[in-house]
Structure formats: C-alpha cells, structure tokens
Design an enzyme around this catalytic site. Sequence first.
Site, PDB file in Angstrom:
ATOM      1  N   TYR A   8     -13.221 -10.507  45.793  1.00  0.00           N
ATOM      2  CA  TYR A   8     -13.711  -9.130  45.913  1.00  0.00           C
ATOM      3  C   TYR A   8     -14.754  -8.938  47.021  1.00  0.00           C
ATOM      4  O   TYR A   8     -15.181  -7.806  47.283  1.00  0.00           O
ATOM      5  CB  TYR A   8     -14.232  -8.615  44.567  1.00  0.00           C
ATOM      6  CG  TYR A   8     -13.138  -8.200  43.585  1.00  0.00           C
ATOM      7  CD1 TYR A   8     -11.790  -8.270  43.941  1.00  0.00           C
ATOM      8  CD2 TYR A   8     -13.450  -7.730  42.314  1.00  0.00           C
ATOM      9  CE1 TYR A   8     -10.790  -7.898  43.045  1.00  0.00           C
ATOM     10  CE2 TYR A   8     -12.451  -7.341  41.417  1.00  0.00           C
ATOM     11  CZ  TYR A   8     -11.123  -7.430  41.788  1.00  0.00           C
ATOM     12  OH  TYR A   8     -10.140  -7.038  40.902  1.00  0.00           O
ATOM     13  N   SER A  36     -17.658 -11.008  41.661  1.00  0.00           N
ATOM     14  CA  SER A  36     -17.304 -10.209  42.857  1.00  0.00           C
ATOM     15  C   SER A  36     -17.469 -10.933  44.194  1.00  0.00           C
ATOM     16  O   SER A  36     -17.116 -10.372  45.228  1.00  0.00           O
ATOM     17  CB  SER A  36     -18.103  -8.889  42.942  1.00  0.00           C
ATOM     18  OG  SER A  36     -17.507  -7.890  42.147  1.00  0.00           O
ATOM     19  N   THR A  37     -18.015 -12.151  44.187  1.00  0.00           N
ATOM     20  CA  THR A  37     -18.350 -12.778  45.475  1.00  0.00           C
ATOM     21  C   THR A  37     -17.228 -13.637  46.056  1.00  0.00           C
ATOM     22  O   THR A  37     -17.411 -14.274  47.089  1.00  0.00           O
ATOM     23  CB  THR A  37     -19.621 -13.641  45.368  1.00  0.00           C
ATOM     24  OG1 THR A  37     -19.342 -14.766  44.526  1.00  0.00           O
ATOM     25  CG2 THR A  37     -20.784 -12.852  44.833  1.00  0.00           C
ATOM     26  N   GLY A  38     -16.082 -13.652  45.371  1.00  0.00           N
ATOM     27  CA  GLY A  38     -14.941 -14.404  45.895  1.00  0.00           C
ATOM     28  C   GLY A  38     -13.959 -13.437  46.517  1.00  0.00           C
ATOM     29  O   GLY A  38     -14.226 -12.817  47.554  1.00  0.00           O
ATOM     30  N   ASN A  64      -9.919  -8.733  36.540  1.00  0.00           N
ATOM     31  CA  ASN A  64      -9.535  -7.463  37.173  1.00  0.00           C
ATOM     32  C   ASN A  64      -9.228  -6.468  36.046  1.00  0.00           C
ATOM     33  O   ASN A  64      -9.229  -6.825  34.871  1.00  0.00           O
ATOM     34  CB  ASN A  64      -8.360  -7.651  38.126  1.00  0.00           C
ATOM     35  CG  ASN A  64      -7.174  -8.275  37.428  1.00  0.00           C
ATOM     36  OD1 ASN A  64      -6.698  -7.771  36.418  1.00  0.00           O
ATOM     37  ND2 ASN A  64      -6.705  -9.404  37.939  1.00  0.00           N
ATOM     38  N   ILE A 119     -17.083 -23.435  35.425  1.00  0.00           N
ATOM     39  CA  ILE A 119     -17.524 -22.698  34.228  1.00  0.00           C
ATOM     40  C   ILE A 119     -16.656 -23.007  33.011  1.00  0.00           C
ATOM     41  O   ILE A 119     -17.120 -22.892  31.876  1.00  0.00           O
ATOM     42  CB  ILE A 119     -17.566 -21.174  34.532  1.00  0.00           C
ATOM     43  CG1 ILE A 119     -18.509 -20.448  33.573  1.00  0.00           C
ATOM     44  CG2 ILE A 119     -16.171 -20.556  34.530  1.00  0.00           C
ATOM     45  CD1 ILE A 119     -18.869 -19.036  34.009  1.00  0.00           C
ATOM     46  N   GLY A 164      -8.863 -17.356  41.483  1.00  0.00           N
ATOM     47  CA  GLY A 164     -10.284 -17.662  41.367  1.00  0.00           C
ATOM     48  C   GLY A 164     -10.685 -18.131  39.974  1.00  0.00           C
ATOM     49  O   GLY A 164      -9.945 -18.848  39.292  1.00  0.00           O
ATOM     50  N   VAL A 165     -11.847 -17.706  39.540  1.00  0.00           N
ATOM     51  CA  VAL A 165     -12.375 -18.149  38.255  1.00  0.00           C
ATOM     52  C   VAL A 165     -11.513 -17.611  37.098  1.00  0.00           C
ATOM     53  O   VAL A 165     -11.364 -18.276  36.064  1.00  0.00           O
ATOM     54  CB  VAL A 165     -13.872 -17.752  38.126  1.00  0.00           C
ATOM     55  CG1 VAL A 165     -14.081 -16.277  37.958  1.00  0.00           C
ATOM     56  CG2 VAL A 165     -14.544 -18.532  37.011  1.00  0.00           C
ATOM     57  N   ASP A 166     -10.923 -16.455  37.283  1.00  0.00           N
ATOM     58  CA  ASP A 166     -10.028 -15.848  36.286  1.00  0.00           C
ATOM     59  C   ASP A 166      -8.837 -16.785  36.010  1.00  0.00           C
ATOM     60  O   ASP A 166      -8.510 -17.088  34.854  1.00  0.00           O
ATOM     61  CB  ASP A 166      -9.556 -14.491  36.851  1.00  0.00           C
ATOM     62  CG  ASP A 166      -8.884 -13.612  35.827  1.00  0.00           C
ATOM     63  OD1 ASP A 166      -8.865 -13.970  34.639  1.00  0.00           O
ATOM     64  OD2 ASP A 166      -8.379 -12.532  36.226  1.00  0.00           O
TER      65      ASP A 166
HETATM   66  N1  AR6 Z   1     -16.112 -21.966  37.814  1.00  0.00           N
HETATM   67  C1  AR6 Z   1     -17.129 -21.236  38.307  1.00  0.00           C
HETATM   68  N2  AR6 Z   1     -17.024 -20.418  39.364  1.00  0.00           N
HETATM   69  C2  AR6 Z   1     -15.807 -20.348  39.965  1.00  0.00           C
HETATM   70  C3  AR6 Z   1     -14.681 -21.076  39.523  1.00  0.00           C
HETATM   71  C4  AR6 Z   1     -14.870 -21.917  38.386  1.00  0.00           C
HETATM   72  N3  AR6 Z   1     -13.871 -22.629  37.880  1.00  0.00           N
HETATM   73  N4  AR6 Z   1     -13.631 -20.779  40.338  1.00  0.00           N
HETATM   74  C5  AR6 Z   1     -14.088 -19.914  41.258  1.00  0.00           C
HETATM   75  N5  AR6 Z   1     -15.394 -19.654  41.047  1.00  0.00           N
HETATM   76  P1  AR6 Z   1     -13.441 -14.821  42.241  1.00  0.00           P
HETATM   77  P2  AR6 Z   1     -14.066 -11.941  42.230  1.00  0.00           P
HETATM   78  C6  AR6 Z   1     -16.317 -18.768  41.772  1.00  0.00           C
HETATM   79  O1  AR6 Z   1     -12.622 -14.663  43.462  1.00  0.00           O
HETATM   80  O2  AR6 Z   1     -14.598 -12.016  43.610  1.00  0.00           O
HETATM   81  C7  AR6 Z   1      -9.198 -12.779  40.543  1.00  0.00           C
HETATM   82  O3  AR6 Z   1      -7.905 -12.854  41.041  1.00  0.00           O
HETATM   83  C8  AR6 Z   1     -16.009 -18.438  43.210  1.00  0.00           C
HETATM   84  O4  AR6 Z   1     -16.446 -19.502  44.063  1.00  0.00           O
HETATM   85  O5  AR6 Z   1     -12.933 -15.678  41.138  1.00  0.00           O
HETATM   86  O6  AR6 Z   1     -14.858 -11.195  41.192  1.00  0.00           O
HETATM   87  C9  AR6 Z   1      -9.347 -11.725  39.471  1.00  0.00           C
HETATM   88  O7  AR6 Z   1      -8.175 -11.602  38.714  1.00  0.00           O
HETATM   89  C10 AR6 Z   1     -16.853 -17.185  43.413  1.00  0.00           C
HETATM   90  O8  AR6 Z   1     -18.203 -17.527  43.700  1.00  0.00           O
HETATM   91  O9  AR6 Z   1     -13.791 -13.384  41.566  1.00  0.00           O
HETATM   92  C11 AR6 Z   1      -9.635 -10.499  40.271  1.00  0.00           C
HETATM   93  O10 AR6 Z   1      -8.447  -9.894  40.743  1.00  0.00           O
HETATM   94  C12 AR6 Z   1     -16.829 -16.525  42.025  1.00  0.00           C
HETATM   95  O11 AR6 Z   1     -16.290 -17.515  41.142  1.00  0.00           O
HETATM   96  C13 AR6 Z   1     -10.436 -10.992  41.434  1.00  0.00           C
HETATM   97  O12 AR6 Z   1     -10.076 -12.358  41.584  1.00  0.00           O
HETATM   98  C14 AR6 Z   1     -16.014 -15.258  41.947  1.00  0.00           C
HETATM   99  O13 AR6 Z   1     -14.853 -15.363  42.736  1.00  0.00           O
HETATM  100  C15 AR6 Z   1     -11.917 -10.945  41.173  1.00  0.00           C
HETATM  101  O14 AR6 Z   1     -12.620 -11.310  42.332  1.00  0.00           O
END
Ligand code: AR6
Length: 175
Positions: free
Chosen positions: A125, A121-123, A22, A9, A30-32
């Site tokens: 969380y 939320s699908t990573g 968060n 993204i 993750g994406v954050d």
């Molecule tokens: N581009 C697009 N999607 C991505 C990328 C990217 N570069 N990297 C990961 N994803 P997550 P959550 C996808 O865990 O579950 C953080 O530590 C990943 O495959 O990033 O909402 C925050 O600070 C998955 O499908 O987010 C929070 O503490 C999706 O992004 C917590 O994680 C979401 O996964 C939030 O958890």
Amino acid sequence: MIKIVQGDITTLAVDAIVNAANQVMLGGGGVDGAIHWAAGDELYEACLKVPEVRPGVRCPTGEARITPGFKLPAKFVIHTVGPVYRDGQHGEPEKLAACYRNSLALAVENSCTSIAFPCISTGIYGYPKEEAAQIAVREVKAFLGEGRDPAQPEMEVIFCCFSGRDANVYRSLIA
Ligand code: AR6
C-alpha cells in the site's frame, strides 16, 4: 508497555496479531498471505463468514474485524485495512490512525492483554515508513496513556517489524 520485535508476526504467541488485510478480507500477499498460510484454511472460512457491509467489502478502510487465530500461536487475528497511500492528502493519516485505534479497541473488547502490529500500509500500500511509524507510535502511546479500569492489566503492544530497517525506525521513535 511497548516492545519492538524484528521478525515474522506469525510466530508470536500473543493474544492477538494484527493483519494488514484488504477490504475483501480473504487473503492476499505480504503479511496477509503469511498469516493466512500459517493459520490454515479455517481462517479463510472464518473470514468468509464476516458479513459484507457492501458488495466485496467485509472491512472498510480504517476499521477492524476479529477472528480466531486457528493454527497460529496467537489466539486471535485482528484484521484491519490500512489506506493505500497516494500523497498523504487524501485522508491517509486519519485512516491509518483509525486502524491502530480500532484494532486496540477490539483487543480490549476481547480481553486481550498482548497485541502485535505489523507496519500497516507500508508494503504493497506504499505508505512512507517513517510517517506511518510516527502515527503508529502516537496512537499506541495515546491508547496506553488513557485512563482505564485499574483492575484491567496493561496491554503489551508489540511493533513487529519484518526488516531491521523498520525496527530501527521504531527504535528511534520510542527511545
Ligand atoms: N511478519 C511481519 N511483517 C511482515 C510479514 C510477516 N510475516 N510479511 C510482511 N511484513 P504488506 P500493506 C511486513 O504489503 O502495505 C496484501 O496483499 C512488510 O515488510 O503486507 O498494508 C493485503 O491483502 C511491511 O512492512 O501490507 C492487501 O491487499 C508490512 O508487513 C495489501 O497487501 C505491511 O506490508 C496490504 O498492503
């Protein structure tokens, strides 16, 4: 218009990308983590300036906040906080739906005409992928179907899926 894109993204040149953040809003994994890394330190500084609504909470679960995109190709980052999944019986579907609705509302307020969502939320969380995708698609379709000012251009909504499997889940829902 809805599009499905598989990839990172942080590379998308859209008006706004959504961050699965968060409540503290100061980065994470993750994406954050990817968004903060690509946007540079200014994003962290901008997030610090977002007022806390209570100690340690800049953005409550289900709400959204906006910052510039800094070094990203996207103009804005819309930070939203998805629910941590327990069993689906603790308000998770409503909170996840609110993430999509509130992010889209902020995009409209800021005159965005394109927005990209990760699978919130699908990573870390733990939200089940199919259920989360159903909610995402339902909310976006409802938003796009709402009557708005005809002078306003239609929003392009991208579901940005990191994995091919996630992209297929969305494809099966949108086809
Ligand atoms: N581009 C697009 N999607 C991505 C990328 C990217 N570069 N990297 C990961 N994803 P997550 P959550 C996808 O865990 O579950 C953080 O530590 C990943 O495959 O990033 O909402 C925050 O600070 C998955 O499908 O987010 C929070 O503490 C999706 O992004 C917590 O994680 C979401 O996964 C939030 O958890």
